[in-house]
Design a protein around this motif. Structure first.
Motif, mmCIF file in Angstrom:
data_model
loop_
_atom_site.group_PDB
_atom_site.id
_atom_site.type_symbol
_atom_site.label_atom_id
_atom_site.label_comp_id
_atom_site.label_asym_id
_atom_site.label_seq_id
_atom_site.Cartn_x
_atom_site.Cartn_y
_atom_site.Cartn_z
ATOM 1 N N GLY A 100 0.812 -1.216 0.000
ATOM 2 C CA GLY A 100 0.000 0.000 0.000
ATOM 3 C C GLY A 100 0.842 1.261 0.000
ATOM 4 O O GLY A 100 0.592 2.199 -0.767
ATOM 5 N N ASN A 101 1.872 1.295 0.843
ATOM 6 C CA ASN A 101 2.731 2.477 0.907
ATOM 7 C C ASN A 101 3.555 2.643 -0.371
ATOM 8 O O ASN A 101 3.814 3.760 -0.818
ATOM 9 C CB ASN A 101 3.657 2.391 2.122
ATOM 10 N N ILE A 102 3.980 1.522 -0.959
ATOM 11 C CA ILE A 102 4.732 1.603 -2.219
ATOM 12 C C ILE A 102 3.855 2.160 -3.329
ATOM 13 O O ILE A 102 4.274 3.029 -4.102
ATOM 14 C CB ILE A 102 5.301 0.221 -2.596
ATOM 15 N N ASP A 103 2.624 1.668 -3.417
ATOM 16 C CA ASP A 103 1.704 2.176 -4.448
ATOM 17 C C ASP A 103 1.385 3.651 -4.224
ATOM 18 O O ASP A 103 1.285 4.423 -5.191
ATOM 19 C CB ASP A 103 0.405 1.352 -4.447
ATOM 20 N N ALA A 104 1.244 4.037 -2.953
ATOM 21 C CA ALA A 104 0.978 5.454 -2.666
ATOM 22 C C ALA A 104 2.173 6.319 -3.055
ATOM 23 O O ALA A 104 2.007 7.418 -3.609
ATOM 24 C CB ALA A 104 0.652 5.627 -1.180
ATOM 25 N N ALA A 105 3.396 5.828 -2.808
ATOM 26 C CA ALA A 105 4.591 6.589 -3.191
ATOM 27 C C ALA A 105 4.705 6.695 -4.709
ATOM 28 O O ALA A 105 5.097 7.736 -5.242
ATOM 29 C CB ALA A 105 5.831 5.927 -2.609
ATOM 30 N N ARG A 106 4.360 5.623 -5.414
ATOM 31 C CA ARG A 106 4.380 5.679 -6.883
ATOM 32 C C ARG A 106 3.353 6.666 -7.419
ATOM 33 O O ARG A 106 3.615 7.402 -8.369
ATOM 34 C CB ARG A 106 4.132 4.289 -7.455
ATOM 35 N N ALA A 107 2.177 6.672 -6.807
ATOM 36 C CA ALA A 107 1.144 7.620 -7.237
ATOM 37 C C ALA A 107 1.588 9.059 -6.993
ATOM 38 O O ALA A 107 1.366 9.946 -7.828
ATOM 39 C CB ALA A 107 -0.165 7.332 -6.505
ATOM 40 N N GLU A 108 2.245 9.275 -5.861
ATOM 41 C CA GLU A 108 2.746 10.621 -5.574
ATOM 42 C C GLU A 108 3.839 11.017 -6.567
ATOM 43 O O GLU A 108 3.917 12.179 -6.986
ATOM 44 C CB GLU A 108 3.293 10.664 -4.145
ATOM 45 N N PHE A 109 4.669 10.049 -6.986
ATOM 46 C CA PHE A 109 5.706 10.340 -7.971
ATOM 47 C C PHE A 109 5.087 10.691 -9.323
ATOM 48 O O PHE A 109 5.544 11.622 -10.002
ATOM 49 C CB PHE A 109 6.650 9.145 -8.097
ATOM 50 N N ARG A 110 4.052 9.970 -9.712
ATOM 51 C CA ARG A 110 3.378 10.297 -10.982
ATOM 52 C C ARG A 110 2.745 11.683 -10.910
ATOM 53 O O ARG A 110 2.781 12.446 -11.886
ATOM 54 C CB ARG A 110 2.335 9.230 -11.320
ATOM 55 N N ALA A 111 2.168 12.020 -9.775
ATOM 56 C CA ALA A 111 1.590 13.357 -9.620
ATOM 57 C C ALA A 111 2.672 14.425 -9.659
ATOM 58 O O ALA A 111 2.481 15.500 -10.243
ATOM 59 C CB ALA A 111 0.806 13.433 -8.305
ATOM 60 N N ALA A 112 3.831 14.129 -9.059
ATOM 61 C CA ALA A 112 4.930 15.096 -9.083
ATOM 62 C C ALA A 112 5.449 15.290 -10.501
ATOM 63 O O ALA A 112 5.795 16.411 -10.898
ATOM 64 C CB ALA A 112 6.056 14.627 -8.162
ATOM 65 N N GLU A 113 5.515 14.216 -11.283
ATOM 66 C CA GLU A 113 5.931 14.355 -12.686
ATOM 67 C C GLU A 113 4.936 15.209 -13.468
ATOM 68 O O GLU A 113 5.330 16.016 -14.316
ATOM 69 C CB GLU A 113 6.058 12.971 -13.329
ATOM 70 N N ALA A 114 3.651 15.022 -13.187
ATOM 71 C CA ALA A 114 2.634 15.850 -13.853
ATOM 72 C C ALA A 114 2.789 17.315 -13.461
ATOM 73 O O ALA A 114 2.614 18.213 -14.302
ATOM 74 C CB ALA A 114 1.239 15.346 -13.501
ATOM 75 N N ARG A 115 3.138 17.555 -12.195
ATOM 76 C CA ARG A 115 3.354 18.943 -11.767
ATOM 77 C C ARG A 115 4.581 19.561 -12.448
ATOM 78 O O ARG A 115 4.602 20.757 -12.722
ATOM 79 C CB ARG A 115 3.492 19.011 -10.244
ATOM 80 N N VAL A 116 5.589 18.736 -12.728
ATOM 81 C CA VAL A 116 6.758 19.243 -13.452
ATOM 82 C C VAL A 116 6.367 19.676 -14.863
ATOM 83 O O VAL A 116 6.755 20.755 -15.330
ATOM 84 C CB VAL A 116 7.871 18.168 -13.497
ATOM 85 N N LEU A 117 5.584 18.850 -15.543
ATOM 86 C CA LEU A 117 5.130 19.222 -16.891
ATOM 87 C C LEU A 117 4.283 20.483 -16.860
ATOM 88 O O LEU A 117 4.429 21.372 -17.714
ATOM 89 C CB LEU A 117 4.339 18.059 -17.508
ATOM 90 N N GLN A 118 3.406 20.574 -15.855
ATOM 91 C CA GLN A 118 2.569 21.767 -15.731
ATOM 92 C C GLN A 118 3.424 22.997 -15.452
ATOM 93 O O GLN A 118 3.187 24.072 -16.010
ATOM 94 C CB GLN A 118 1.546 21.564 -14.618
ATOM 95 N N ALA A 119 4.438 22.848 -14.598
ATOM 96 C CA ALA A 119 5.309 23.983 -14.276
ATOM 97 C C ALA A 119 6.086 24.434 -15.511
ATOM 98 O O ALA A 119 6.278 25.638 -15.728
ATOM 99 C CB ALA A 119 6.274 23.604 -13.152
ATOM 100 N N ARG A 120 6.522 23.493 -16.332
ATOM 101 C CA ARG A 120 7.233 23.864 -17.563
ATOM 102 C C ARG A 120 6.321 24.619 -18.520
ATOM 103 O O ARG A 120 6.722 25.619 -19.120
ATOM 104 C CB ARG A 120 7.788 22.614 -18.233
ATOM 105 N N GLN A 121 5.101 24.138 -18.665
ATOM 106 C CA GLN A 121 4.165 24.835 -19.556
ATOM 107 C C GLN A 121 3.829 26.228 -19.030
ATOM 108 O O GLN A 121 3.783 27.199 -19.803
ATOM 109 C CB GLN A 121 2.896 23.995 -19.720
ATOM 110 N N ASP A 122 3.602 26.329 -17.723
ATOM 111 C CA ASP A 122 3.300 27.640 -17.136
ATOM 112 C C ASP A 122 4.488 28.589 -17.281
ATOM 113 O O ASP A 122 4.318 29.776 -17.596
ATOM 114 C CB ASP A 122 2.929 27.486 -15.664
#
Length: 202
Positions: A89-111
């Protein structure tokens, strides 16, 4: 606390020339922060994987028997078997947080790219405004000069001379405002690019 009194300003930012320097989007502060958060989230995945491994515990003890006057050495080994809970459960939650962080990086680059384009456009338009204001000042100065000549010759009234002088004052104020807008535009662009404004200018 100056060694000599300041009576003038050698170089003014109002007259400083600005130049748009091409900088990569990844150098923007917002992008750097997002990338740091993504790196931290990626490392948390490995931490949760390590936490899911079996925790081997060893213990050593000494037991003394008083009646027999003997000493016994006891050794214990504990090895939990994660049959049902492997910290999935904690591993899956950490992976989900990493995917969200990658999405935030793409959003930050576009902004950052959009903000930089808008700031560059504002800087270019402020430069055009400065050029137009300077042309207006020259025209107002020439009009005021001709008005003074006409007033000295008695062909123009004092009221018309005052009107031309007011127009000259307004033109000079507009030129100062245009230069202030250009300074603000350069500061905004430098802040978005993560650099000091007016680099390379005296």
């Amino acid at each position: 606390m100056l060694p000599a009194p300041a009576t003038s300003i050698e170089a003014s930012l109002l007259d400083a020339a600005v130049s748009v320097q091409p900088t990569p989007v990844d150098s923007a502060p917002t992008v750097r922060v997002a990338e740091s958060e993504a790196t931290a989230a990626e490392r948390r995945i490995e931490v949760e994987r390590i936490n899911g491994r079996p925790d081997v515990t060893a213990s050593v003890g000494v037991t003394r028997y008083g009646l027999e006057d003997e000493t016994a050495l006891t050794v214990g080994l504990s090895l939990p078997l994660p049959l049902f809970n492997r910290n999935r459960g904690n591993i899956d939650a950490a992976r989900a947080e990493f995917r969200a962080a990658e999405a935030r990086v793409l959003q930050a680059r576009q902004d950052a790219n959009a903000d930089r384009s808008a700031a560059t456009a504002r800087l270019a338009s402020s430069g055009s405004r400065v050029s137009a204001a300077d042309a207006g000042v020259k025209a107002a100065e020439e009009a005021y000069r001709l008005s003074r000549l006409g007033a000295d010759a008695g062909r123009i009234s004092q009221l018309e001379l005052r009107v031309s002088r007011t127009a000259l004052i307004n033109a000079r104020s507009a030129a100062v405002d245009a230069r202030l807008s250009r300074v603000r535009a350069e500061i905004d662009l430098a802040r978005l690019e993560g650099r000091a404004p007016f680099q390379g200018n005296s």
